[in-house]
Design an enzyme around this catalytic site. Structure first.
Site, PDB file in Angstrom:
ATOM      1  N   GLU A 122       0.861  -1.187   0.000  1.00  0.00           N
ATOM      2  CA  GLU A 122       0.000   0.000   0.000  1.00  0.00           C
ATOM      3  C   GLU A 122       0.897   1.238   0.000  1.00  0.00           C
ATOM      4  OE1 GLU A 122      -3.344  -2.322   2.683  1.00  0.00           O
ATOM      5  OE2 GLU A 122      -1.826  -1.070   3.618  1.00  0.00           O
ATOM      6  N   ASP A 151       0.089  -0.034  10.703  1.00  0.00           N
ATOM      7  CA  ASP A 151       0.480  -1.277  11.359  1.00  0.00           C
ATOM      8  C   ASP A 151       1.870  -1.745  10.959  1.00  0.00           C
ATOM      9  OD1 ASP A 151      -1.384  -1.842  13.213  1.00  0.00           O
ATOM     10  OD2 ASP A 151      -2.243  -3.598  12.227  1.00  0.00           O
ATOM     11  N   LYS A 292      -6.431  -6.132  11.252  1.00  0.00           N
ATOM     12  CA  LYS A 292      -7.171  -4.877  11.091  1.00  0.00           C
ATOM     13  C   LYS A 292      -8.125  -4.633  12.251  1.00  0.00           C
ATOM     14  CE  LYS A 292     -10.254  -2.489   7.862  1.00  0.00           C
ATOM     15  NZ  LYS A 292     -11.014  -2.609   6.595  1.00  0.00           N
ATOM     16  N   ASP A 316     -10.829   1.996   4.038  1.00  0.00           N
ATOM     17  CA  ASP A 316      -9.534   1.413   3.687  1.00  0.00           C
ATOM     18  C   ASP A 316      -8.670   2.455   2.995  1.00  0.00           C
ATOM     19  OD1 ASP A 316     -10.247  -0.995   4.750  1.00  0.00           O
ATOM     20  OD2 ASP A 316     -10.755  -1.945   2.839  1.00  0.00           O
ATOM     21  N   ASP A 454     -15.379  -7.719  10.328  1.00  0.00           N
ATOM     22  CA  ASP A 454     -16.338  -6.644  10.122  1.00  0.00           C
ATOM     23  C   ASP A 454     -17.767  -7.171  10.074  1.00  0.00           C
ATOM     24  OD1 ASP A 454     -15.831  -8.018   7.794  1.00  0.00           O
ATOM     25  OD2 ASP A 454     -14.926  -6.324   6.761  1.00  0.00           O
TER      26      ASP A 454
END
Length: 625
Positions: A122, A151, A292, A316, A454
């Site tokens: 990312e 993280d 997450k 996100d 989630d």
């Protein structure tokens, strides 16, 4: 819509939202069609039960038994899918009414969480483009609080965020002045080759060049791994790190880059900037960090001592805000006096900007967004999908809904003015041992112990008496990057199927956890995805065994001249025809698909200005966490 149900806040007030239920001929036609398919399924079952071959027939008897079991499963699963087509509702928000009813200073604070986990997968430019898009919401800036959870504990990500905070001083006024959409600079400048007529050309080109310089600086640091000396003093969070620390073993960091509450950090026009916070929770090799879910729970605690806003939104890092009015739309649901009291979260659909028409992998998921989700909403419980979702903080933190509950939207957090003291308090809340012997991850915050944390979190919230709603406005709220290869698709679907099946076969099954707590239709709706993986077994049996029997002269189906052939033919044709009609209705076509090769030198996600070769891995896999 053929019919609608409209309720508003107060007898003399116009509503903040409208709930519409289709009641025209299309609804009755579908229900009639579904009834005929159900009749066909029952006739197929009746045929199997009344024409069982003698056991002495050996292979034919066993094949018949297996085929009967497969058809029983298909019929059961079809009844489950019927629940998410039966009673859809469609929501419309009226943010203009919200503006008339509440002054800007009366609107609640908003805490926005952005999560990233790997600066290679990312890239920092991808992350800060998303951060800038949510900083630029059409909302009072002093009420916006943006938190980035890193993280990976990467100083490069913190450096990129610092550079973004400086660029925001120019970008936010520009967005407000010219009503820019979308407000991700990468997406905006990627789509706008020339200045729009409403923009000042000199200002537009100047800002574009400024963003290009920002991208060059960040990408240069990414490639070299060296932070400029002039910026190191601004990254004080990493001053505690030694040579022995790594992204798997390091202390917690909380650094407030912009303290919007002091009103000293302003943009070039003198307006206050949103609060901007960087967080890297403590990591130790011997401690489980829950991926997450653990990151989101850490953000909930950190935000509780810095801003403590009554509404939390999480997105996100690869799904930027595409609609600057999304916050006001969501507040219409929470703050409507009659319909909003028991709403725990407002879920926006997932949409992707890098898919093409007739995508061979079905990434746009148009049918799910346009048909399935409104029907789940009709049962009072849209799923929580982990991104693009606005939460009521108290519901997310474990509060049980009661009729006498009333939210104080104007509450303010009284806190210390000393930033370093505030950062120290926040860091103590994200240590590895803080959650030991607590309800975090069990009853409070996001649930631990499941690949789809989630979904199960949303289900638990609904079982506490809360409702959730689905909002799909004409202008998409969020746009992300979809997988672009079969391998990536298989990895994502594997995660989904494993997670949903694990939920369905555990004590958190919608039929067990939701018994007498949520409606039967919602339990069935959750189970459509929950039992999706199990379809593979009867499907594999159905496509292999009858073929093998046919090659050996063993008949398992009625002959074409038999009246019993009609229900088999009708069910098969009707199912495929219905799927085709639904796909066409949702914007897909039946054209032949043409696969287009990517160019070699620039990645498909050109809007994020990430050239191939700058990262060890394909940057497109950043779509999935």
């Amino acid at each position: 819509m053929a019919g609608s149900s409209v309720r508003g806040g107060g007898s003399n007030r116009l509503p903040l939202l409208v709930t519409e239920k289709p009641t025209g001929m299309a609804t009755y036609a579908y229900r009639l069609f579904a009834s005929t398919v159900l009749a066909g399924v029952l006739l197929v079952w009746l045929y199997r039960a009344t024409h069982v071959p003698p056991r002495s027939s050996g292979a034919r008897w066993w094949a018949w038994l297996g085929l009967s079991a497969a058809e029983l499963w298909f019929g059961f699963y079809w009844v489950l899918t019927l629940s998410v087509r039966w009673s859809p509702v469609y929501r419309r928000a009226f943010p203009d009414q919200l503006s008339r009813r509440y002054k800007e200073e009366q609107l609640p604070g908003m805490d926005i969480f952005v999560c990233t986990a790997d600066p290679t997968v990312e890239p920092p430019m991808l992350v800060i483009s998303t951060v800038l898009s949510v900083m630029a919401y059409d909302y009072p800036q002093e009420k916006l609080n943006i938190y980035l959870s890193d993280d990976a504990g990467s100083i490069i990500t913190l450096y990129a965020l610092y550079e973004a905070s400086e660029f925001a001083k120019h970008w936010l006024p520009f967005c407000k002045k010219y009503q820019v959409e979308p407000r991700s600079p990468a997406a905006y400048f990627g789509k706008e080759a020339t200045p729009p007529d409403a923009c000042d050309r000199k200002e537009w080109f100047s800002l574009k060049e400024m963003y290009k310089d920002l991208a060059d600086r960040v990408n240069s640091v990414v490639n070299s791994g060296k932070i400029p000396d002039v910026s190191k003093c601004k990254l004080r969070g990493f001053s505690k790190w030694s040579e022995n620390t790594s992204f798997r073993d390091h202390p917690s960091i909380v650094q407030i880059l912009i303290d919007g509450n002091k009103r000293k950090a302003t943009d070039v026009d003198g307006n206050v900037l949103p609060t901007l916070v960087y967080m890297a929770r403590e990591k130790r090799p011997q401690e489980h960090h829950h991926f997450k879910a653990g990151s989101l729970n850490a953000l909930i605690r950190v935000s509780s001592v810095i801003s403590n806003s009554p509404v939390i939104m999480n997105v996100d890092c690869d799904m930027y805000s595409n609609n600057s009015g999304s916050i006001r739309d969501a507040l219409c649901f929470f703050q409507d006096e009659e319909q909003g009291q028991d709403i725990a979260f407002v879920q926006y659909p997932q949409n992707f900007e890098n898919v093409v028409h007739n995508d061979i992998y079905g990434n746009p998921i148009n049918t799910v967004n346009e048909l399935d989700h409104p029907c789940l909403d009709g049962w009072g419980g849209m799923c929580y999908y982990g991104t693009g979702c606005f939460h009521r903080r108290e519901a997310l933190c474990g509060r049980i809904y009661s009729r006498d509950y009333k939210e104080d939207w104007t509450r303010m957090l009284s806190k210390t003015e000393d930033v370093s003291e505030l950062e120290g308090m926040a860091e103590s809340l994200v240590t590895c041992t803080y959650e030991h012997n607590t309800l975090w991850g069990i009853e409070k915050g996001v649930r631990y112990g499941c690949p789809l944390e989630d979904v199960i979190t949303g289900l638990q919230i609904q079982c506490r008496g809360w409702r959730s709603v689905y909002h799909n406005p004409p202008r998409k709220g969020f746009l992300g990057m979809a997988p672009t290869s079969l391998g990536q698709i298989l990895v994502q679907h594997k995660r989904w199927t494993e997670g949903f099946l694990q939920i369905s076969l555990s004590k958190y099954s919608p039929f067990l956890l939701g018994h007498r707590k949520i409606r039967l239709g919602l339990q069935m709706g959750y189970s459509v995805c929950g039992f999706w993986a199990l379809n593979s077994f009867p499907t594999l049996y159905y496509v292999t065994i009858p073929s093998l029997c046919f090659l050996n002269g063993i008949s398992l189906f009625p002959e074409i001249t038999s009246p019993w052939f009609l229900p088999f033919a009708y069910v098969a044709v009707a199912a495929y025809f219905c799927s085709l009609v639904e796909s066409l209705q949702c914007g897909d076509t039946a054209k032949k698909i043409r696969v287009v090769e990517r160019t070699k030198d620039v990645a498909f996600q050109k809007n994020h200005l990430i050239p191939l070769g700058r990262h060890r891995h394909n940057p497109q896999i950043a779509w999935y966490h």
